[in-house]
Design an enzyme around this catalytic site. Structure first.
Site, PDB file in Angstrom:
ATOM      1  NE  ARG A 178      -4.243   1.851   1.498  1.00 31.91           N
ATOM      2  CZ  ARG A 178      -5.044   1.787   0.452  1.00 31.91           C
ATOM      3  NH1 ARG A 178      -4.967   0.761  -0.367  1.00 31.91           N
ATOM      4  NH2 ARG A 178      -5.935   2.725   0.216  1.00 31.91           N
ATOM      5  NE  ARG A 182       1.816  10.927   6.566  1.00 28.76           N
ATOM      6  CZ  ARG A 182       3.045  11.315   6.867  1.00 28.76           C
ATOM      7  NH1 ARG A 182       3.411  12.572   6.628  1.00 28.76           N
ATOM      8  NH2 ARG A 182       3.900  10.482   7.417  1.00 28.76           N
ATOM      9  NE  ARG A 256      19.383   0.095  -8.986  1.00 26.86           N
ATOM     10  CZ  ARG A 256      19.836   0.423 -10.182  1.00 26.86           C
ATOM     11  NH1 ARG A 256      20.438  -0.490 -10.952  1.00 26.86           N
ATOM     12  NH2 ARG A 256      19.713   1.661 -10.631  1.00 26.86           N
ATOM     13  NE  ARG A 287      17.722  10.187  -1.556  1.00 25.87           N
ATOM     14  CZ  ARG A 287      17.489   9.694  -0.347  1.00 25.87           C
ATOM     15  NH1 ARG A 287      16.506  10.183   0.386  1.00 25.87           N
ATOM     16  NH2 ARG A 287      18.217   8.709   0.145  1.00 25.87           N
ATOM     17  CD  GLU A 311      20.409   9.021  -3.146  1.00 22.62           C
ATOM     18  OE1 GLU A 311      19.563   8.110  -3.298  1.00 22.62           O
ATOM     19  OE2 GLU A 311      20.525   9.665  -2.087  1.00 22.62           O
ATOM     20  CE1 TYR A 359      16.131   0.612   1.280  1.00 24.76           C
ATOM     21  CE2 TYR A 359      14.832   0.968   3.258  1.00 24.76           C
ATOM     22  CZ  TYR A 359      15.602   1.460   2.227  1.00 24.76           C
ATOM     23  OH  TYR A 359      15.863   2.801   2.156  1.00 24.76           O
ATOM     24  CG  ASP A 361      14.322   2.462   7.980  1.00 22.10           C
ATOM     25  OD1 ASP A 361      14.934   2.671   6.915  1.00 22.10           O
ATOM     26  OD2 ASP A 361      13.094   2.635   8.112  1.00 22.10           O
TER      27      ASP A 361
END
Length: 376
Positions: A178, A182, A256, A287, A311, A359, A361
């Site tokens: 999903r 917001r 990557r 970015r 980047e 992945y 954090d």
């Protein structure tokens, strides 16, 4: 090189490896040897303060600490306090700046409307229905089935192609369940209760962790060149790529990496925010980072220089250190083979982003390390 006398050896000085090393040295009172391929600790989370400008530079791209986990927050605060920075991301599309993730301001600005939350939700539901996607079969279709084509084409498609070098139509649907949307004006990127940037930088966190009695770190060490010299009874904690550990016996996983172009610009403020995404396909970069914005508590008002990083994503070639996994279906199948092989190893633990092909954090990596320490 002498490795005798170490019962615990950590390969890789990122958050996973250093957390384990610090816990073992402090709580078990054992000597721990850390082998690091780079010339500094912290892996891709490393940062340093530029001597000329006193700007904290995130050497491998922006890292914002955020978590809802009390244990992780209490642990990391042993080594540094955090400032009150709250991350916000802007994105440029057709030379206009929008807020991300998609929120009520983004929707109203893009469609030139003044929707209420209820009206915006209903409008996007209609956009999604107009796409006529009943059973999404790809990454693209998952997102379009939620927000329709206009927002997808503007903010998601181009960025995704540049980030993954894949047509979103060819990416599998399970990559995203999903898309966060917001229907209010909450512009914060993260909702975690604990957030911020270390007051003295990530580099100082790692230096303080390494001050724990019993820790020794050796830099510029290729683990694979010396692994046969390590004590046979040592417990090994490895945080490099899992496919490389097993010499790619089940095949290469897809990864990557990122590349950066650094500039010191002779202005006080280059872009007015810490991160600006580029959604257009015709913009080469994904970015731009401007690091001065991560420390609102520091006074840069008289500084007429700022440091920026452009980047872009690139393919990871064998032998290069990857940044994150791609995780296609074939990768999942290959990883399961490696995972089963890893479970047969004696006194060897594989972890972190690269070791688990996941992945994660920073706070998730730290929690994994703390949980593993509880088991050994």
């Amino acid at each position: 090189m002498d490795f005798s006398g170490f019962r615990y050896i950590v390969v890789g000085a990122g958050f996973w490896g250093l957390t384990l090393a610090e816990r073992i040295a402090k709580l078990k009172k054992e000597k721990v040897l850390i082998l690091e391929a780079k010339n500094h600790p912290g892996g891709n989370c490393y940062s340093y303060f530029d001597k000329e400008t006193n700007i904290e530079v995130h050497q491998y791209g922006s890292h914002i600490f955020h978590t809802n986990n009390d244990r992780v927050w209490e642990y990391i605060n042993q080594f540094s306090g955090f400032n009150n920075y709250r991350h916000k991301v802007l994105t440029k599309y057709k030379n206009e700046v929008y807020t991300m993730p998609i929120n009520l301001m983004t929707i109203n600005q893009f469609y030139k409307k003044n929707f209420t939350p209820k009206e915006a939700c209903g409008y996007l539901e209609k956009e999604a229905m107009d796409a006529h996607i009943d059973t999404p079969q790809s990454f693209e279709e998952v997102i379009v089935s939620q927000i329709g084509y206009p927002l997808y084409n503007a903010f998601i498609k181009g960025y995704t192609v540049k980030q993954w070098n894949q047509d979103p139509k060819d990416l599998p649907a399970y990559i995203i369940k999903r898309l966060p949307v917001r229907y209010n004006y909450n512009l914060n990127y993260f909702d975690d209760c604990y957030q911020g940037i270390p007051k003295f930088g990530y580099g100082e966190i790692f230096n303080r962790m390494l001050q724990t009695p019993g820790l020794e770190i050796r830099y510029n060490v290729d683990y694979f060149a010396i692994r046969d010299q390590l004590p046979k009874d040592a417990m090994i904690f490895y945080s490099g790529p899992i496919d490389k550990y097993f010499d790619y016996c089940f095949g290469e996983l897809s990864w990557r990496s990122l590349t950066f172009i650094s500039e010191t610009v002779p202005v006080n403020d280059f872009q007015g925010t810490s991160v600006m995404n580029f959604a257009d396909m015709d913009t080469l970069y994904t970015r731009c980072h401007e690091f001065r914005h991560y420390h609102p508590e520091l006074d840069y008002s008289s500084l007429m220089k700022t440091i920026i990083f452009y980047e872009k994503s690139k393919e990871t070639k064998r032998g290069e250190v990857p940044y994150y996994p791609i995780g296609l279906k074939k990768d999942k199948e290959i990883y399961e083979e490696y995972k089963l092989r890893a479970q047969t190893l004696k006194n060897v633990y594989l972890g972190g982003r690269l070791g688990e092909y996941a992945y994660m954090d920073m706070h998730q990596v730290i929690l994994k390390a703390l949980d593993l320490f509880d088991q050994i």
